[in-house]
Design an enzyme around this catalytic site. Sequence first.
Site, PDB file in Angstrom:
ATOM      1  N   ASP A  96      -5.863  -3.817  -2.325  1.00  0.00           N
ATOM      2  CA  ASP A  96      -4.473  -3.550  -1.308  1.00  0.00           C
ATOM      3  C   ASP A  96      -4.010  -4.561  -0.827  1.00  0.00           C
ATOM      4  O   ASP A  96      -4.872  -5.756  -0.174  1.00  0.00           O
ATOM      5  CB  ASP A  96      -5.355  -2.572  -0.078  1.00  0.00           C
ATOM      6  CG  ASP A  96      -4.337  -1.893   0.562  1.00  0.00           C
ATOM      7  OD1 ASP A  96      -3.280  -2.757   1.052  1.00  0.00           O
ATOM      8  OD2 ASP A  96      -4.106  -0.682   0.833  1.00  0.00           O
TER       9      ASP A  96
ATOM     10  N   SER B 288       0.709  -1.308  -0.079  1.00  0.00           N
ATOM     11  CA  SER B 288      -0.090   0.049   0.161  1.00  0.00           C
ATOM     12  C   SER B 288       0.933   1.198  -0.245  1.00  0.00           C
ATOM     13  O   SER B 288       1.537   1.415  -1.010  1.00  0.00           O
ATOM     14  CB  SER B 288      -1.044  -0.402   1.242  1.00  0.00           C
ATOM     15  OG  SER B 288      -1.969   1.155   1.077  1.00  0.00           O
TER      16      SER B 288
END
Length: 352
Positions: free
Chosen positions: A199, A43
Amino acid sequence: MPEKQQFADLVFEGGGVKGIGLAGAYAALERRGVRPKSVAGTSAGAISAALVGAGFTSAELDDVLLKLPFAQFKDRAWEDRVPIVGRQLSVLHDLGIYEGRRFRDWIAARLADHGVTRFGQLVDGEAEDPAKRWTLRVIASDVTHRRMLVLPNDAPHLGLDPDEMLIADAVRMSMSIPIFFEPVVHRNPRTGEDHLIVDGGILSNFPVWLFDCEGRDPRWPTFGLMLVEPEPAVASIADRLPGAEHGVARGSLLDYVKSLAHTLLEAHDRLYIDKASYARTIAIPTLGVTTTEFDIAPDRVAALYESGRAAADAFLDRWDFAAYIAEFRRGREHSRREDLVREMARAAGAPG
């Protein structure tokens, strides 16, 4: 730790806007002579890892991350067309509020500034293990196949050549915070199948184990840069979740789903990190900054950066690579679960 040049593998944890603290920590590492050998991230950590892997110095990283246009990444196609219910329609139709195109273009441009666009440009010609030839790894989550992706190693799973895979595409996949950003829908050119990718923090927000070797002592350390929250006794994860102040009325369905996403990302890997991993972890206090605080004020940016710098300096002051190897690579198994069991037994009045 003496100020001399030495290699280290670096693993950057994800955390959205909190990733500003990673830049401060990296500045301290560079000043103390730590030279990254390989880097990985999830991320927001993937953003830092990609830039460091592409050769950004700490000064260049500061110039990028401290001026990161968070608010500009909020590209809302549906909300522009249907202002009243556009946000809800975007989630229902595209599975995310923001499109993520501006971010993808932004990271691609920053990497191009350094002449780096593909993973094949970031290889270690001396790597003994072919799986470790790439000096950058990016973590994402393939929801379609329910598996973690370590890119570019897992690029063939997506029908791609690892060397030819674009780094910007991998980072865009990794930072697809559920509900906030639309997931990446990747069409496998070999099978024609669509992969829904989100993610990487959903499956592993802190893969500090990624560069570990088996059967021998490591030649250099791996340092994990972790973004840590206030002590649970002081503020629980639920207490820190965003509410109406982020533009969604508390109690709405969208607020509920966003809170679930935050819980997955904020609490992941916290209870089960073992002692060996924690011993090589730079714990960066996040000062109450939330993952999606896209309108963060300049003074909070500065404070978070300083938090990362101070945390890295404090860690390096006590770091001893030889002692780490003796204790955790050649000694007995260590687990924080054992400590938790003992603490629970002691609290209950049982013999420890």
